[in-house]
Every structure is written in structure tokens, then in C-alpha cells.
Design a protein around this motif. Structure first.
Motif, PDB file in Angstrom:
ATOM      1  N   MET A  38       0.823  -1.201   0.000  1.00 46.60           N
ATOM      2  CA  MET A  38       0.000   0.000   0.000  1.00 46.60           C
ATOM      3  C   MET A  38       0.860   1.255   0.000  1.00 46.60           C
ATOM      4  O   MET A  38       0.535   2.256  -0.644  1.00 46.60           O
ATOM      5  N   GLU A  39       1.975   1.195   0.716  1.00 46.63           N
ATOM      6  CA  GLU A  39       2.913   2.320   0.694  1.00 46.63           C
ATOM      7  C   GLU A  39       3.482   2.501  -0.713  1.00 46.63           C
ATOM      8  O   GLU A  39       3.669   3.634  -1.176  1.00 46.63           O
ATOM      9  N   GLY A  40       3.703   1.381  -1.407  1.00 45.17           N
ATOM     10  CA  GLY A  40       4.223   1.442  -2.762  1.00 45.17           C
ATOM     11  C   GLY A  40       3.218   2.054  -3.727  1.00 45.17           C
ATOM     12  O   GLY A  40       3.576   2.885  -4.567  1.00 45.17           O
ATOM     13  N   VAL A  41       1.944   1.658  -3.618  1.00 43.71           N
ATOM     14  CA  VAL A  41       0.905   2.227  -4.486  1.00 43.71           C
ATOM     15  C   VAL A  41       0.830   3.735  -4.285  1.00 43.71           C
ATOM     16  O   VAL A  41       0.753   4.512  -5.248  1.00 43.71           O
ATOM     17  N   ALA A  42       0.888   4.174  -3.013  1.00 44.45           N
ATOM     18  CA  ALA A  42       0.816   5.602  -2.717  1.00 44.45           C
ATOM     19  C   ALA A  42       2.028   6.345  -3.289  1.00 44.45           C
ATOM     20  O   ALA A  42       1.896   7.453  -3.829  1.00 44.45           O
ATOM     21  N   ALA A  43       3.211   5.733  -3.181  1.00 44.45           N
ATOM     22  CA  ALA A  43       4.432   6.372  -3.695  1.00 44.45           C
ATOM     23  C   ALA A  43       4.394   6.494  -5.215  1.00 44.45           C
ATOM     24  O   ALA A  43       4.830   7.503  -5.781  1.00 44.45           O
ATOM     25  N   ILE A  44       3.877   5.470  -5.878  1.00 43.26           N
ATOM     26  CA  ILE A  44       3.784   5.503  -7.345  1.00 43.26           C
ATOM     27  C   ILE A  44       2.798   6.582  -7.782  1.00 43.26           C
ATOM     28  O   ILE A  44       3.042   7.332  -8.734  1.00 43.26           O
ATOM     29  N   LYS A  45       1.680   6.691  -7.062  1.00 43.32           N
ATOM     30  CA  LYS A  45       0.688   7.715  -7.404  1.00 43.32           C
ATOM     31  C   LYS A  45       1.256   9.112  -7.154  1.00 43.32           C
ATOM     32  O   LYS A  45       0.990  10.049  -7.907  1.00 43.32           O
ATOM     33  N   ARG A  46       2.065   9.237  -6.125  1.00 43.38           N
ATOM     34  CA  ARG A  46       2.601  10.549  -5.754  1.00 43.38           C
ATOM     35  C   ARG A  46       3.734  11.000  -6.689  1.00 43.38           C
ATOM     36  O   ARG A  46       3.793  12.158  -7.089  1.00 43.38           O
TER      37      ARG A  46
END
Length: 316
Positions: A38-46
Motif C-alpha cells: 500500500m505504501e508502494g501504491v501511494a508512492a507511485i501515485k505521488r
């Protein structure tokens, strides 16, 4: 590197995360890391990265689910890095949206080479919310009506696409071999000598960079595929493979040739192509057929040439 690129590393193992970060940083990337899915998904979106390295065994959601979620908003390059060596995992990884798959332990040099090869391929011309670049809707394209005509059997592409004894043979419309032109001429030239039948089965140019075949319209500049007035959601690899077949007409493209196409190698440079590389092509083709709604038993667009590769299905 001439332009600054961004990478996101999604990896729960600290040592591996630092190793990948060192490899990418030394290659000119600005690197961001995440230790969970989930941290990875957020980082990719950011950060909207150019490249994502994605571990499968994450503590919250696995890499497959991360890839599925990322593909809803991003066309970033995804390379999966995992200790799982089973073929099923490789196929599932590619099916969920990964562009490449590398098994641990891996050599940093190989990781760098694979990322470099991916970045040589053009990014899709879409923004993250799925609209066409520059805004606005996709203009409609009038597809000219075509009349049914006898079509020749596929032509096996010549030397430099797989070599071997078959490289000097073409298939005529009657199914018999046609000798290659003296001096290793191209398969298209041989087809022209056989009655210019290749052009009758080739996709119809609709506009500059736009081809139509059996009801689908492929635009190489906008990197879009339209079927029945609807734009299909293809991955970068799926589009590249479809366009490779479209621009080749009824020439058979070997799996090795298509691997080189995805690597953006215009000709055989002698690079190693493994069985896994060729299986990757099979997975991409299966996904492409599913999105096109094609039938493997009575193909309308993609025909499998057993033991060799793929070609366009006959014109209808």
C-alpha cells in the motif's frame, strides 16, 4: 543521463532495497522506496515514476495486487523482482500488468540492462486519468469498406529473425515453398514476385501512421487501438506486439523477433533470448487476444503459426 528519471522501489527486504537503490541511483534515477504494498501504491501515485521495481512477497498485499492497482492509474514500467521461480508466477505477474520479470538472486548488471531496454520503448501518450494526451476525445476514423478476396498463406520472415533452415523459405498462396531472392532478399520482395499477394492481405492505411485490419484501427502516433468505436486499454507491450504484426502484413514474426521488438532492437544483435523470454511473448499475446475478443480457433486478427510465431489472420 541527459534527463532526470524517477524510480520507485517496492521491496520489504532492506538489503535488497538498498542494492536496487544503489543500482538505479548510479544509473541517474531519483529513487523513492516503499517497504509495503500500500505504501508502494501511494508512492507511485505521488511520484509518477518512469520505472517501478516490485517485489511479490510483501507484508500486506502481494505484488500482483499492487500491479493491478497501479495499472488503474499509471502506465509506468513495472519489473517484478521475486524469489519465486515457478512459471505460473511469471505468467500471473505479466498478466496483472508487469512489463518484465526477474528472479532473485539477480545480477545488478542484468537489472540495469533490462530497465535500459524498457526505457528505449515509447511511453503511451495518455495521462494518468486515461484520457488522450492533450485532452479531448479520440477523433473518429472512417474505416473503408473492404471486399473479401482470396488471401495467401503466411510468409515466414527471412534471415535475421530467427535464422535456421526456414529462413530462406517463403510460403506461396498455394502453400508451397517459394525460393528466397538471390542475395537474401526480404520476404516482402519474394511475396511480390509470387504475385503481389502480400499487399492484398496487408492492413489498409487509413491515414499517416494509422492502419486498419478486419475492423480494428491502430494509430502508431497516438498509440491507440479502436474496435467498434471503442478504444481498447492495452499495455505498452500489447500495443507494440499488435503494431508489429500490423506493419508486417502477413509476414510471420517469430517469438525471438518479437522479443527483440519489445527490447527495441531493430535487428538481431546477438543478444541472448531465453525460453522465459519467449513464454513472455506467449502471455502478452494471450492477453492481447482476450482484450481484442479474438478466437484462437477462428482468429480474426492474430494467428498462431505453430513452432514459429505469429502473423495477422487473413483479411475478411
Amino acid at each position: 543521463m541527459s534527463e532526470q528519471r524517477t524510480a520507485v522501489i517496492v521491496e520489504d527486504d532492506l538489503d535488497i532495497r538498498e542494492l536496487i537503490s544503489t543500482v538505479l541511483s548510479s544509473s541517474g534515477f531519483t529513487v523513492h522506496t516503499a517497504s509495503s504494498g500500500m505504501e508502494g501504491v501511494a508512492a507511485i501515485k505521488r511520484h509518477n515514476p518512469d520505472v517501478v521495481t516490485l517485489d511479490l512477497g510483501l507484508p500486506d498485499i502481494d505484488g500482483f495486487e499492487v500491479a493491478r492497482q497501479v495499472r488503474r492509474f499509471s502506465d509506468t514500467y513495472i519489473i517484478m523482482l521475486t524469489a519465486r521461480a515457478e512459471e505460473l508466477d511469471t505468467l500471473l505477474g505479466l498478466e496483472t500488468g508487469a512489463d518484465d520479470y526477474l528472479t532473485k538472486p539477480f545480477r545488478p548488471r542484468e537489472l540495469r540492462a533490462r530497465i535500459t531496454a524498457m526505457l528505449r520503448r515509447p511511453r503511451a501518450t495518455k495521462d494518468n486519468d486515461g484520457g488522450a494526451a492533450g485532452g479531448g476525445s479520440m477523433p473518429s476514423v472512417d474505416v473503408p469498406a473492404t471486399t473479401a478476396a482470396p488471401t495467401p498463406e503466411p510468409v515466414l520472415q527471412g534471415a535475421g529473425v530467427g535464422g535456421g533452415a526456414q529462413a530462406g523459405l517463403q510460403l506461396s498462396s498455394s502453400g508451397g515453398p517459394v525460393p528466397a531472392a538471390v542475395g537474401g532478399g526480404t520476404s516482402l520482395a519474394v511475396a511480390a514476385q509470387a504475385g503481389v499477394e502480400h499487399s492484398l492481405a496487408a492492413p489498409v492505411p487509413v491515414a499517416d501512421g494509422v492502419l486498419e485490419h478486419n475492423g480494428i484501427v491502430v494509430d502508431s502516433r497516438a498509440r491507440t487501438v479502436i474496435r467498434s468505436g471503442r478504444e481498447l486499454d492495452l499495455t505498452r507491450s500489447e500495443f507494440d506486439l499488435l503494431y508489429a504484426l500490423m506493419e508486417s502484413g502477413r509476414v510471420v514474426r517469430t517469438k525471438a523477433d518479437l522479443v527483440r521488438r519489445l527490447r527495441n532492437e531493430p535487428y538481431n544483435t546477438g543478444g541472448y533470448i531465453s525460453d522465459s523470454d519467449e513464454r513472455t511473448i506467449e502471455v502478452h499475446m494471450a492477453n492481447l487476444r482476450r482484450k481484442l475478443g479474438d478466437d484462437t480457433k477462428a482468429p480474426r486478427w492474430i494467428k498462431t503459426v505453430r513452432g514459429v510465431g505469429y502473423s495477422l489472420a487473413p483479411k475478411r
